[in-house]
Scaffold this active site. Structure first.
Site, PDB file in Angstrom:
ATOM      1  N   ASN A  45       0.814  -1.225   0.000  1.00 48.43           N
ATOM      2  CA  ASN A  45       0.000   0.000   0.000  1.00 48.43           C
ATOM      3  C   ASN A  45       0.850   1.280   0.000  1.00 48.43           C
ATOM      4  O   ASN A  45       0.371   2.341   0.380  1.00 48.43           O
ATOM      5  CB  ASN A  45      -0.913   0.006   1.229  1.00 48.43           C
ATOM      6  N   HIS A 131     -13.692  -1.998   7.182  1.00 52.81           N
ATOM      7  CA  HIS A 131     -12.516  -2.796   7.559  1.00 52.81           C
ATOM      8  C   HIS A 131     -12.726  -3.539   8.879  1.00 52.81           C
ATOM      9  O   HIS A 131     -13.446  -3.072   9.764  1.00 52.81           O
ATOM     10  CB  HIS A 131     -11.313  -1.845   7.678  1.00 52.81           C
ATOM     11  N   GLU A 175     -15.850   4.321   4.986  1.00 57.93           N
ATOM     12  CA  GLU A 175     -14.514   4.636   4.477  1.00 57.93           C
ATOM     13  C   GLU A 175     -14.718   5.517   3.245  1.00 57.93           C
ATOM     14  O   GLU A 175     -15.836   5.603   2.718  1.00 57.93           O
ATOM     15  CB  GLU A 175     -13.776   3.342   4.111  1.00 57.93           C
ATOM     16  N   SER A 179     -10.889  -0.898   1.120  1.00 57.47           N
ATOM     17  CA  SER A 179      -9.568  -1.507   0.941  1.00 57.47           C
ATOM     18  C   SER A 179      -9.535  -2.672  -0.029  1.00 57.47           C
ATOM     19  O   SER A 179      -8.501  -2.947  -0.624  1.00 57.47           O
ATOM     20  CB  SER A 179      -9.014  -1.957   2.290  1.00 57.47           C
ATOM     21  N   ASP A 204     -13.030   6.758   7.645  1.00 61.66           N
ATOM     22  CA  ASP A 204     -11.669   6.209   7.537  1.00 61.66           C
ATOM     23  C   ASP A 204     -11.155   6.498   6.120  1.00 61.66           C
ATOM     24  O   ASP A 204     -11.687   5.982   5.140  1.00 61.66           O
ATOM     25  CB  ASP A 204     -11.720   4.695   7.828  1.00 61.66           C
ATOM     26  N   HIS A 207      -7.107   4.696   2.602  1.00 65.43           N
ATOM     27  CA  HIS A 207      -6.651   4.403   1.234  1.00 65.43           C
ATOM     28  C   HIS A 207      -6.864   5.570   0.264  1.00 65.43           C
ATOM     29  O   HIS A 207      -6.654   5.415  -0.936  1.00 65.43           O
ATOM     30  CB  HIS A 207      -7.340   3.136   0.710  1.00 65.43           C
ATOM     31  N   LYS A 238       0.575   3.371   5.056  1.00 63.78           N
ATOM     32  CA  LYS A 238       0.230   3.071   3.662  1.00 63.78           C
ATOM     33  C   LYS A 238       0.830   4.177   2.796  1.00 63.78           C
ATOM     34  O   LYS A 238       2.032   4.183   2.614  1.00 63.78           O
ATOM     35  CB  LYS A 238      -1.274   2.875   3.552  1.00 63.78           C
TER      36      LYS A 238
HETATM   37  C1  LIG Z   1      -9.505   1.014   5.908  1.00 61.93           C
HETATM   38  C2  LIG Z   1      -8.438   0.566   6.871  1.00 61.93           C
HETATM   39  N1  LIG Z   1      -8.435   1.052   8.115  1.00 61.93           N
HETATM   40  C3  LIG Z   1      -7.511   0.661   9.012  1.00 61.93           C
HETATM   41  C4  LIG Z   1      -6.531  -0.241   8.687  1.00 61.93           C
HETATM   42  C5  LIG Z   1      -5.535  -0.668   9.707  1.00 61.93           C
HETATM   43  O1  LIG Z   1      -4.407   0.128   9.627  1.00 61.93           O
HETATM   44  P1  LIG Z   1      -3.001  -0.390  10.170  1.00 61.93           P
HETATM   45  O2  LIG Z   1      -2.412  -1.215   9.072  1.00 61.93           O
HETATM   46  O3  LIG Z   1      -2.252   0.862  10.462  1.00 61.93           O
HETATM   47  O4  LIG Z   1      -3.272  -1.201  11.386  1.00 61.93           O
HETATM   48  C6  LIG Z   1      -6.477  -0.752   7.395  1.00 61.93           C
HETATM   49  C7  LIG Z   1      -5.396  -1.712   7.040  1.00 61.93           C
HETATM   50  O5  LIG Z   1      -5.433  -2.463   6.144  1.00 61.93           O
HETATM   51  C8  LIG Z   1      -7.468  -0.353   6.456  1.00 61.93           C
HETATM   52  O6  LIG Z   1      -7.460  -0.846   5.220  1.00 61.93           O
END
Ligand SMILES: Cc1ncc(COP(=O)(O)O)c(C=O)c1O
Length: 392
Positions: A45, A131, A175, A179, A204, A207, A238
């Site tokens: 990522n 997620h 989001e 993801s 969130d 991405h 990421k």
């Molecule tokens: C939308 C989303 N939020 C949170 C996370 C978690 O983040 P981290 O990898 O910093 O634990 C991810 C990880 O894949 C994600 O895709």
């Protein structure tokens, strides 16, 4: 051990082995492998290449040379240091929020925030594909939880119109770029729904960072809805090339409540200071490169178009995440393996990470991905499809 004492370690071993064997039989066993170097990496990522950016690495190196490597304690003891405070300030300025809090990971941020700020009497409406870390927080909160059809804002509106107890706090969790699907909802309409129905909105943007927004700060900025978002989540691991995460708020009380009540924050050694120093410079780099992002989005759009023309099931869009739905677990694993042998690392994603029968390749486009590599990738995919057909 005498025979009348229950042998719990043996029972545990038997239980775990049975579970692993069942997973193996279903073709769903997950295994850990050391990542080997590849010619073209379209699997991780690091969308902007900041994990190897000289300025970002130099910031981490300088912080490392001056020490300390570790925060060595909880943020409430001595772990919260000048690099963390400077990063919070830079993040607030970048995104247009007044208050920020750094976390060790996006997973712990999401789990902690929903698990701490939401109460059992509250109602959470969350997109069906949020997620796993958000789901973990929702389950921890004990609130009433309704999953809403993916990106379906009419369905969300219908849920919001349902009668509800006046005292109940309602949350909407989404989001901006999902993801595993690389798509997202209409944020302007979500903000309009918020104004109409008055929920707490947690967004969130993990991405979307770097790829969208006039300064690379995500979709809330490009959609003009920053002031409507109550809890903004971004990650540092990421597009920003490091590790860790952050939450941003307009209201001071949310940050202070987390500092006072979130176990994930209070009882964990804080993010390594060199990572905070690196992230502060990564923001600058993302800002500087934002002018190029229209070209990155255009390439994503063209790649999806080209895939569809060649008969692959790839949705339209322009995000860095391009899913190519293959269907069965076996096929996606075989295709992923074939591409790896040809020098391309791509994600091969199976249920339960994605819904049944939607096993897929997950292609992460990067700022420096060149069309020649995408073209070569599609040729190898075709070669695999033809040989696969020949076998059948
Ligand atoms: C939308 C989303 N939020 C949170 C996370 C978690 O983040 P981290 O990898 O910093 O634990 C991810 C990880 O894949 C994600 O895709």
């Amino acid at each position: 051990m005498t025979t009348d004492i229950p042998d719990s370690p043996a029972r545990l071993r038997a239980r775990l082995r049975a579970d692993l064997a069942a997973r193996g039989e279903a073709g769903r066993l997950r295994t850990l492998r050391v990542a080997a170097p590849v010619r073209v990496n379209l699997a991780d990522n690091d969308y902007l290449g900041l994990a190897t950016d000289p300025a970002v690495l130099a910031a981490a190196r300088t912080a490392l040379e001056n020490g300390p490597l570790s925060a060595s304690s909880s943020p409430l003891v001595r772990g919260y240091q000048s690099h963390h405070a400077a990063l919070e300030k830079a993040l607030c300025a970048w995104h247009g929020f007044s208050h920020g809090l750094i976390w060790n990971s996006g997973f712990s941020a999401n789990q902690a925030i929903l698990g701490t700020l939401v109460s059992p009497g509250d109602l959470i409406l969350a997109d069906r594909l949020v997620h796993h870390s958000l789901i973990a927080g929702i389950l921890k909160s004990g609130a009433t939880f309704t999953r809403v059809a993916h990106n379906d804002l009419d369905a969300l509106d219908t849920q919001l119109r349902k009668p509800h107890a006046k005292h109940r706090i309602r949350w909407v969790v989404t989001e901006s770029v999902y993801s595993m699907d690389g798509d997202g909802p209409d944020l302007a309409r979500l903000a309009a729904l918020k104004r109409q129905h008055g929920f707490v909105w947690m967004l969130d943007e993990t991405h979307a960072l770097g790829w969208y927004g006039p300064q690379g700060q995500g979709c809330a900025a490009s959609s003009g809805v920053v002031k409507d978002v109550d809890v903004f989540i971004g990650t540092l691991g990421k597009a920003l090339g490091g590790m860790g995460a952050y939450a941003l708020f307009h209201d001071h009380a949310l940050r202070e409540s987390l500092i006072n009540h979130a176990g994930e924050f209070i009882y964990s050694t804080y993010l390594a200071p060199p990572l905070a120093a690196a992230a502060t410079v990564a923001i600058e780099r993302a800002r500087m490169r934002a002018g190029e992002s229209a070209a990155w989005r255009d390439q994503s759009h063209r790649f999806r178009e080209a895939l569809r023309q060649r008969g692959w099931n790839a949705p339209p869009g322009d995000s860095p995440i391009v899913p190519i739905i293959i269907g069965t677990d076996a096929a996606v694993l075989a295709l992923g393996q074939h591409l790896l042998q040809c020098g391309f690392a791509v994600g091969a994603i199976r249920p339960p990470t994605v819904p049944e029968n939607t096993a897929r390749l997950r292609i992460s486009l990067k700022a420096d991905t060149i069309w020649e590599d995408l073209d070569a990738l599609m040729r190898e995919m075709e070669r695999w499809r033809e040989s696969d057909r020949a076998v059948q």
